[in-house]
Design a protein around this motif. Structure first.
Motif, PDB file in Angstrom:
ATOM      1  N   GLU A  89      44.411  52.503  39.905  1.00 50.39           N
ATOM      2  CA  GLU A  89      45.847  52.286  40.036  1.00 50.39           C
ATOM      3  C   GLU A  89      46.300  52.459  41.479  1.00 50.39           C
ATOM      4  N   GLU A  90      45.789  53.493  42.151  1.00 53.51           N
ATOM      5  CA  GLU A  90      46.174  53.722  43.538  1.00 53.51           C
ATOM      6  C   GLU A  90      45.677  52.596  44.423  1.00 53.51           C
ATOM      7  N   ARG A  91      44.438  52.162  44.190  1.00 49.76           N
ATOM      8  CA  ARG A  91      43.868  51.068  44.965  1.00 49.76           C
ATOM      9  C   ARG A  91      44.680  49.782  44.763  1.00 49.76           C
ATOM     10  N   ASP A  92      44.984  49.451  43.507  1.00 50.81           N
ATOM     11  CA  ASP A  92      45.725  48.226  43.223  1.00 50.81           C
ATOM     12  C   ASP A  92      47.146  48.294  43.761  1.00 50.81           C
ATOM     13  N   ARG A  93      47.753  49.481  43.678  1.00 50.65           N
ATOM     14  CA  ARG A  93      49.111  49.627  44.199  1.00 50.65           C
ATOM     15  C   ARG A  93      49.151  49.327  45.692  1.00 50.65           C
ATOM     16  N   LEU A  94      48.202  49.882  46.426  1.00 48.90           N
ATOM     17  CA  LEU A  94      48.157  49.657  47.871  1.00 48.90           C
ATOM     18  C   LEU A  94      47.919  48.189  48.193  1.00 48.90           C
ATOM     19  N   VAL A  95      46.982  47.571  47.474  1.00 47.49           N
ATOM     20  CA  VAL A  95      46.674  46.166  47.744  1.00 47.49           C
ATOM     21  C   VAL A  95      47.871  45.273  47.443  1.00 47.49           C
ATOM     22  N   HIS A  96      48.502  45.467  46.286  1.00 49.71           N
ATOM     23  CA  HIS A  96      49.609  44.589  45.913  1.00 49.71           C
ATOM     24  C   HIS A  96      50.854  44.831  46.762  1.00 49.71           C
ATOM     25  N   GLU A  97      50.966  46.019  47.357  1.00 54.64           N
ATOM     26  CA  GLU A  97      52.086  46.268  48.261  1.00 54.64           C
ATOM     27  C   GLU A  97      51.863  45.629  49.622  1.00 54.64           C
ATOM     28  N   HIS A  98      50.598  45.628  50.078  1.00 56.52           N
ATOM     29  CA  HIS A  98      50.319  45.223  51.451  1.00 56.52           C
ATOM     30  C   HIS A  98      49.614  43.884  51.580  1.00 56.52           C
ATOM     31  N   VAL A  99      49.118  43.336  50.464  1.00 58.58           N
ATOM     32  CA  VAL A  99      48.466  42.024  50.508  1.00 58.58           C
ATOM     33  C   VAL A  99      49.078  41.150  49.413  1.00 58.58           C
ATOM     34  N   PRO A 100      50.367  40.829  49.530  1.00 61.17           N
ATOM     35  CA  PRO A 100      51.019  40.019  48.497  1.00 61.17           C
ATOM     36  C   PRO A 100      50.413  38.626  48.440  1.00 61.17           C
ATOM     37  N   GLY A 101      50.367  38.054  47.216  1.00 58.42           N
ATOM     38  CA  GLY A 101      49.834  36.710  47.061  1.00 58.42           C
ATOM     39  C   GLY A 101      48.356  36.648  47.369  1.00 58.42           C
ATOM     40  N   SER A 102      47.641  37.714  47.056  1.00 56.93           N
ATOM     41  CA  SER A 102      46.221  37.774  47.368  1.00 56.93           C
ATOM     42  C   SER A 102      45.474  36.600  46.771  1.00 56.93           C
ATOM     43  N   ALA A 103      44.463  36.108  47.518  1.00 60.41           N
ATOM     44  CA  ALA A 103      43.615  35.018  47.039  1.00 60.41           C
ATOM     45  C   ALA A 103      42.816  35.434  45.824  1.00 60.41           C
ATOM     46  N   ALA A 104      42.821  36.723  45.503  1.00 65.01           N
ATOM     47  CA  ALA A 104      42.066  37.206  44.348  1.00 65.01           C
ATOM     48  C   ALA A 104      42.595  36.640  43.041  1.00 65.01           C
ATOM     49  N   LEU A 105      43.833  36.150  43.012  1.00 68.65           N
ATOM     50  CA  LEU A 105      44.387  35.634  41.765  1.00 68.65           C
ATOM     51  C   LEU A 105      43.556  34.456  41.255  1.00 68.65           C
ATOM     52  N   ALA A 106      43.193  33.539  42.142  1.00 70.34           N
ATOM     53  CA  ALA A 106      42.375  32.398  41.725  1.00 70.34           C
ATOM     54  C   ALA A 106      41.006  32.850  41.241  1.00 70.34           C
ATOM     55  N   LEU A 107      40.475  33.907  41.846  1.00 63.06           N
ATOM     56  CA  LEU A 107      39.172  34.422  41.433  1.00 63.06           C
ATOM     57  C   LEU A 107      39.253  35.045  40.045  1.00 63.06           C
ATOM     58  N   HIS A 108      40.374  35.683  39.736  1.00 66.93           N
ATOM     59  CA  HIS A 108      40.574  36.195  38.377  1.00 66.93           C
ATOM     60  C   HIS A 108      40.586  35.041  37.372  1.00 66.93           C
ATOM     61  N   GLY A 109      41.211  33.946  37.755  1.00 68.34           N
ATOM     62  CA  GLY A 109      41.246  32.787  36.877  1.00 68.34           C
ATOM     63  C   GLY A 109      39.848  32.235  36.617  1.00 68.34           C
ATOM     64  N   ALA A 110      39.013  32.206  37.660  1.00 66.01           N
ATOM     65  CA  ALA A 110      37.633  31.739  37.489  1.00 66.01           C
ATOM     66  C   ALA A 110      36.860  32.657  36.551  1.00 66.01           C
ATOM     67  N   LEU A 111      37.137  33.948  36.620  1.00 61.54           N
ATOM     68  CA  LEU A 111      36.463  34.895  35.727  1.00 61.54           C
ATOM     69  C   LEU A 111      36.884  34.666  34.278  1.00 61.54           C
ATOM     70  N   VAL A 112      38.167  34.426  34.052  1.00 57.82           N
ATOM     71  CA  VAL A 112      38.635  34.136  32.690  1.00 57.82           C
ATOM     72  C   VAL A 112      37.912  32.918  32.132  1.00 57.82           C
ATOM     73  N   ASP A 113      37.821  31.865  32.936  1.00 61.23           N
ATOM     74  CA  ASP A 113      37.175  30.635  32.475  1.00 61.23           C
ATOM     75  C   ASP A 113      35.701  30.871  32.159  1.00 61.23           C
ATOM     76  N   ALA A 114      35.019  31.639  33.000  1.00 63.03           N
ATOM     77  CA  ALA A 114      33.597  31.896  32.781  1.00 63.03           C
ATOM     78  C   ALA A 114      33.369  32.681  31.496  1.00 63.03           C
ATOM     79  N   ILE A 115      34.216  33.686  31.261  1.00 63.04           N
ATOM     80  CA  ILE A 115      34.079  34.476  30.032  1.00 63.04           C
ATOM     81  C   ILE A 115      34.406  33.615  28.824  1.00 63.04           C
ATOM     82  N   ALA A 116      35.469  32.831  28.920  1.00 67.06           N
ATOM     83  CA  ALA A 116      35.855  31.954  27.803  1.00 67.06           C
ATOM     84  C   ALA A 116      34.751  30.949  27.486  1.00 67.06           C
TER      85      ALA A 116
END
Length: 234
Positions: A176-203
């Motif tokens: 939670e602390e790690r994610d809070r810092l990242v989302h406060e200081h790295v808005p719109g992180s490119a990680a969102l697309a990577l999360h989407g790729a993970l969803v597709d792979a699991i599905a």
């Protein structure tokens, strides 16, 4: 994460004493003065004793005849206890703890993603897509942090391995602390697309692709976290 501080007077005393021990304000080996603790926190002796019972269960303190209640050495502490992890987070310890979290995730996350791809059912897929949609729709850093944590919890849940799911639970305060810092200081992180790729792979049930997507995510997470280690923790 509210921790014991959100559980009434008893919880506040557990939180205060536990935090002071974990952060070194009360040294290891020190004998605790119960009357002084009672006066400091303005509570009954019963509340102090009950709080110390909780801390004894976490390995922080022990009691002996003639010696009284004393702080145990760090080697006796349950360092995987979620409250201990939360109490240990300070500006000084955060960089080390984030580094250790990266190592932990490198060991567990790719394997968990692969298992999730192999074992997921339709309910897991639906939940992952719902959690990803929450990440996409997050309006601020707080909601982004909540959605991110829920997403990874859903991945671990899809493994159908309760012990793996507990790994995420144990380290939740640090996640939670790690994610809070990242989302406060790295808005719109490119990680969102990577999360989407993970969803597709699991599905798709593609364990190898799920592992690769997670490794890509971990690399991105490391880059994002590197920009936040100068930020002070609460």
């Amino acid at each position: 994460m509210a921790g014991y501080n959100g559980r009434g007077v008893h919880g506040q005393v557990v939180d205060a004493i536990g935090r002071s021990i974990v952060r070194g304000d009360v040294p290891q080996g020190a004998t605790l003065d119960l009357a002084a603790l009672q006066a400091e926190h303005d509570v009954s002796l019963t509340v102090v004793r009950e709080a110390l019972k909780v801390l004894a269960g976490k390995g922080l303190v022990d009691a002996r005849q003639r010696r009284g209640t004393f702080v145990q050495p760090r080697s006796a502490w349950n360092l995987l206890d979620p409250d201990l992890l939360a109490w240990e987070i300070t500006p000084a310890t955060l960089p080390r703890m984030l580094g250790e979290l990266e190592e932990l995730r490198a060991i567990f996350d790719p394997a968990a993603a692969a298992l999730a791809a192999e074992r997921r059912d339709e309910n897991d897929i639906a939940l992952l897509r719902a959690r990803f949609a929450e990440m996409e729709g997050a309006a601020d850093s707080a909601s982004a942090t909540t959605a991110d944590l829920a997403f990874h919890r859903a991945v671990f849940s899809a493994t159908k391995n309760e012990l793996l799911a507990r790994v995420e639970l144990l380290a939740r305060s640090l996640f939670e602390e790690r994610d809070r810092l990242v989302h406060e200081h790295v808005p719109g992180s490119a990680a969102l697309a990577l999360h989407g790729a993970l969803v597709d792979a699991i599905a798709d049930g593609d364990a190898a692709a799920a592992r690769r997507a997670t490794e890509d995510l971990l690399g991105r997470a490391s880059d994002d976290a590197a920009t936040t280690t100068h930020t002070k923790a609460p």
